[in-house]
Design a protein around this motif. Structure first.
Motif: not given
Ligand code: ZN
Length: 305
Positions: A216-221, A283-292, A296-298
């Motif tokens: 439960x940690x976002x990839x860009x932390x 949770x039904x939320x749209x999955x996002x992605x970020x470039x690091x 690409x990390x989703x």
């Protein structure tokens, strides 16, 4: 690129198929795939036909005594005190064909217009022929993979083997170890931290995304900003997710297949990897992605903080 669960699955497949078999002969069709001795990566790319011949000569008549995995590398021990190191890199495959089995077909996902090809084909670079008629094919579309012959005593000198962090299922992988590593890289994103081979062996793009979802940690932390509970969750999720991957025989993304040519089924379990734009199952939320760092990390912006 195959990660720990894929390589572990192939290792288990090799144990069931080629262990105990004796090599009748080996055919090297692409000499640059072969290297001899504890060479560096730059040596591997030399197109040296004599290395290929030596590889074929030494392997003739040798018995496969064991197969181990270290990070994403296979170590195949042979009679006579030799080992073969195999790295699949991006698109390597090891496919087994049993004695008297009819010509085997395998899919090459990334080939232009992805086709089913009969083995051996133009991407088959090495063939092991066993005395009972069984075969093992090494295929590699991109040709970054390699096979390296070393004497058993030289294993400790192989540079790649020295560079790997601890195995995630081993006693060396502890919370103290991981917390110590985190202290050395506080400004790195946690995604980039997880895929560093020196942190933990065998984690790449797929499993790092799934591990971060599990923790439960976002990839860009930033690694230095993680709370103690989040660090603990990461420590627990690394082996948990990798074991889950092994239990499902890996993720058939790209050119990965098991030694019998079948797909791994972990792709059906993926929660976030390559799912940007789809809805989180939790949770039904749209999955996002970020470039690091070029990757690409989703992630789920709600389930992951
Ligand atoms: Zn969610």
């Amino acid at each position: 690129m195959p990660e720990l669960p894929e390589v572990e699955t192939i290792k288990n497949g090799l144990l069931k198929t080629i262990k105990g078999r004796t090599i009748k002969s080996v055919e090297v069709r692409l000499p640059k795939i072969i290297s001899i001795g504890p060479a560096t990566v730059s040596n591997i790319r030399k197109n040296n036909k004599s290395k290929a011949r030596l590889f074929e000569d030494v392997l003739r008549g040798k018995k496969i005594e064991g197969i181990k995995r270290r990070a994403k590398m296979f170590i195949i021990s042979l009679s006579g005190g030799y080992d073969i190191l195999i790295h699949l890199k991006m698109t390597g495959q090891l496919i087994y064909s049993a004695p008297k089995e009819k010509p085997k077909t395998v899919k090459m996902f990334n080939a232009a217009n992805s086709r089913i090809l009969t083995l051996p084909h133009k991407y088959t670079h090495v063939i092991f022929y066993f005395t009972d008629g069984a075969r093992l094919y090494f295929n590699d579309l991109r040709q970054f993979g390699y096979l390296r012959l070393v004497k058993r005593g030289e294993l400790s000198e192989v540079r790649e083997l020295q560079q790997y962090g601890p195995e995630p299922f081993s006693k060396d992988f502890t919370m103290d170890y991981l917390a110590g590593k985190m202290k050395t890289r506080p400004r790195l994103s946690v995604k980039q931290f997880l895929v560093e081979p020196k942190v933990v062996a065998g984690v790449g793009n797929i499993y790092s995304d799934e591990i971060l979802y599990c923790a439960k940690v976002q990839p860009d932390r930033k690694v230095g900003g993680l709370k103690p509970a989040e660090k603990k969750a990461l420590f627990q999720c690394i082996p948990r997710i990798l074991k889950e991957g092994v239990a499902h025989h890996g993720s058939s993304v790209g050119d990965y297949f098991q030694v019998d040519g079948s797909e791994g089924t972990y792709g059906r379990i993926h929660r976030v990897y390559a799912k940007a734009g789809q809805l989180c199952r939790e949770c039904g939320t749209m999955i996002k992605s970020v470039k690091l760092g070029g990757r690409t990390s989703s992630y789920c912006p709600v389930c992951q903080k």
